[in-house]
Design a protein around this motif. Structure first.
Motif, PDB file in Angstrom:
ATOM      1  N   ASP A 181       0.835  -1.212   0.000  1.00  0.00           N
ATOM      2  CA  ASP A 181       0.000   0.000   0.000  1.00  0.00           C
ATOM      3  C   ASP A 181       0.864   1.253   0.000  1.00  0.00           C
ATOM      4  O   ASP A 181       0.567   2.234  -0.705  1.00  0.00           O
ATOM      5  N   LYS A 182       1.936   1.245   0.801  1.00  0.00           N
ATOM      6  CA  LYS A 182       2.832   2.398   0.856  1.00  0.00           C
ATOM      7  C   LYS A 182       3.540   2.588  -0.487  1.00  0.00           C
ATOM      8  O   LYS A 182       3.659   3.719  -0.987  1.00  0.00           O
ATOM      9  N   ALA A 183       3.982   1.491  -1.083  1.00  0.00           N
ATOM     10  CA  ALA A 183       4.677   1.571  -2.371  1.00  0.00           C
ATOM     11  C   ALA A 183       3.762   2.112  -3.464  1.00  0.00           C
ATOM     12  O   ALA A 183       4.169   2.958  -4.269  1.00  0.00           O
ATOM     13  N   ILE A 184       2.521   1.654  -3.472  1.00  0.00           N
ATOM     14  CA  ILE A 184       1.567   2.121  -4.483  1.00  0.00           C
ATOM     15  C   ILE A 184       1.275   3.607  -4.287  1.00  0.00           C
ATOM     16  O   ILE A 184       1.235   4.389  -5.249  1.00  0.00           O
ATOM     17  N   ALA A 185       1.096   3.999  -3.024  1.00  0.00           N
ATOM     18  CA  ALA A 185       0.784   5.401  -2.734  1.00  0.00           C
ATOM     19  C   ALA A 185       1.907   6.339  -3.173  1.00  0.00           C
ATOM     20  O   ALA A 185       1.648   7.492  -3.531  1.00  0.00           O
ATOM     21  N   LEU A 186       3.145   5.837  -3.167  1.00  0.00           N
ATOM     22  CA  LEU A 186       4.290   6.675  -3.515  1.00  0.00           C
ATOM     23  C   LEU A 186       4.837   6.381  -4.913  1.00  0.00           C
ATOM     24  O   LEU A 186       5.956   6.760  -5.241  1.00  0.00           O
ATOM     25  N   THR A 187       4.020   5.705  -5.721  1.00  0.00           N
ATOM     26  CA  THR A 187       4.347   5.482  -7.137  1.00  0.00           C
ATOM     27  C   THR A 187       3.225   6.116  -7.950  1.00  0.00           C
ATOM     28  O   THR A 187       2.250   5.440  -8.318  1.00  0.00           O
ATOM     29  N   PRO A 188       3.303   7.415  -8.214  1.00  0.00           N
ATOM     30  CA  PRO A 188       2.177   8.152  -8.802  1.00  0.00           C
ATOM     31  C   PRO A 188       1.684   7.603 -10.142  1.00  0.00           C
ATOM     32  O   PRO A 188       0.493   7.682 -10.433  1.00  0.00           O
ATOM     33  N   ASP A 189       2.585   7.042 -10.944  1.00  0.00           N
ATOM     34  CA  ASP A 189       2.171   6.577 -12.266  1.00  0.00           C
ATOM     35  C   ASP A 189       1.825   5.097 -12.285  1.00  0.00           C
ATOM     36  O   ASP A 189       1.729   4.485 -13.357  1.00  0.00           O
TER      37      ASP A 189
END
Length: 253
Positions: A181-189
Motif C-alpha cells: 500500500d505504501k509503495a503504491i501510494a508513492l508510485t504516482p504513475d
C-alpha cells in the motif's frame, strides 16, 4: 534470586535477524525495546536463511519452560515464509511446499513449549517481493533464474493469513499489504489495472526504496512494521515495571 524480565521474542529469518540493525537511522528491535523498556526484554531469534522446517526443529531449544528463574514469554512475533517460498531449482534448497509451510506454521505457534508461556502471538506475513530486482541479483550470483517469484511469494502470504484466521487468539500483522500500500501510494504513475509492483511486466516503483535488494527491508519498511505492531504491545502501567521508579525508591529510603 535474580528478578527476570519477561520477554517479547522475535522468531523468524533474516527479516528479523536484520531487525536489530540500524537502517537509515531506524532499528525495529531498538524501537520495540524502547517502547517496552523496563517492562519486557526483546529477544531476537531471527536466523538468516531459515524456513519453517528449520525453525520448527529448534522450537524446543528456543522456548524453555517458564519457571521462577526463567522469564515468561508475553509476546511472540513470528515472521517466516520468505525462504519457504523459494522456487525449487538446483542451486537453492530452501523451498518448503505451501501445504507443509502451513502445517509447520501451525505446529510452531501451537507447540507445547510455546503454549506453556501463553504468549500473545502476532503472526506477520512476509513483505512483498520485488522480483525484478531479485532476478538481477540472483543471476549475478550464478543462479539460472530468480530464486523467488513475486506471485508465488504472495500466495505464501495468503497462507499465513489463513493460519492467523484459523488459530484462535492469533493476531495477523499484514506486512505484505502495508508495504505494498505504501509503495503504491508513492508510485504516482502506477496503473492499478495492471500487474502489481515488483512483478515482471510491471515496474519496481517505490518498492525500490522499501525493498532495496528485492527481499530485505529498508529502515522505512521496518518503520511500517513497527507502526503495525506497536498497538498490539502493551499498554504498560508505571506500577508494572520490573523494578520501581527511582522516586518511589528514594521515598522509601
Amino acid at each position: 534470586m535474580a528478578t527476570p524480565y519477561n520477554q517479547i521474542v522475535l522468531l523468524g529469518d533474516s527479516l528479523f535477524q536484520f531487525a536489530s540493525e540500524i537502517k537509515e537511522g531506524f532499528s525495529f528491535q531498538g524501537a520495540l525495546q524502547s517502547h517496552c523498556m523496563r517492562y519486557l526484554d526483546v529477544i531476537n531469534r531471527g536466523f538468516s536463511g531459515y524456513n519453517t522446517a528449520n525453525t520448527l526443529k529448534l522450537v524446543p531449544q528456543i522456548f524453555l519452560p517458564p519457571s521462577p528463574s526463567n522469564p515468561r514469554i508475553e509476546y511472540l512475533l513470528v515472521l517466516l515464509g520468505a525462504n519457504d517460498a523459494c522456487i525449487d531449482i538446483p542451486t537453492n534448497n530452501q523451498r518448503v511446499p505451501m501445504e507443509k509451510y502451513k502445517e509447520n506454521l501451525i505446529k510452531i505457534i501451537t507447540h507445547d513449549h510455546v503454549k506453556a508461556h501463553s504468549p500473545k502471538i502476532l503472526l506477520i506475513t512476509p513483505p512483498p517481493l520485488d522480483e525484478i530486482r531479485i532476478e538481477v541479483l540472483d543471476l549475478a550470483k550464478g543462479h539460472p533464474q530468480a530464486t523467488r517469484q513475486a506471485e508465488n511469494s504472495a500466495k505464501y502470504c495468503e497462507t499465513a493469513r489463513e493460519v492467523a484466521a484459523e488459530i484462535p487468539g492469533v493476531t495477523l500483522i499484514d506486512l505484505h499489504k502495508a508495504i505494498m500500500d505504501k509503495a503504491i501510494a508513492l508510485t504516482p504513475d502506477f496503473d492499478a489495472s495492471g500487474l502489481p509492483l515488483g512483478y515482471h511486466g510491471s515496474k519496481r516503483g517505490y518498492l525500490e526504496q522499501l525493498l532495496p535488494d528485492g527481499l530485505h527491508m529498508s529502515g522505512e519498511s521496518y518503520e511500517i512494521l513497527f507502526d503495525a505492531v506497536k498497538p498490539h504491545i502493551g499498554p504498560f502501567l508505571e506500577e508494572d515495571t520490573v523494578f520501581p521508579d527511582w522516586k518511589k525508591m528514594n521515598a522509601e529510603a
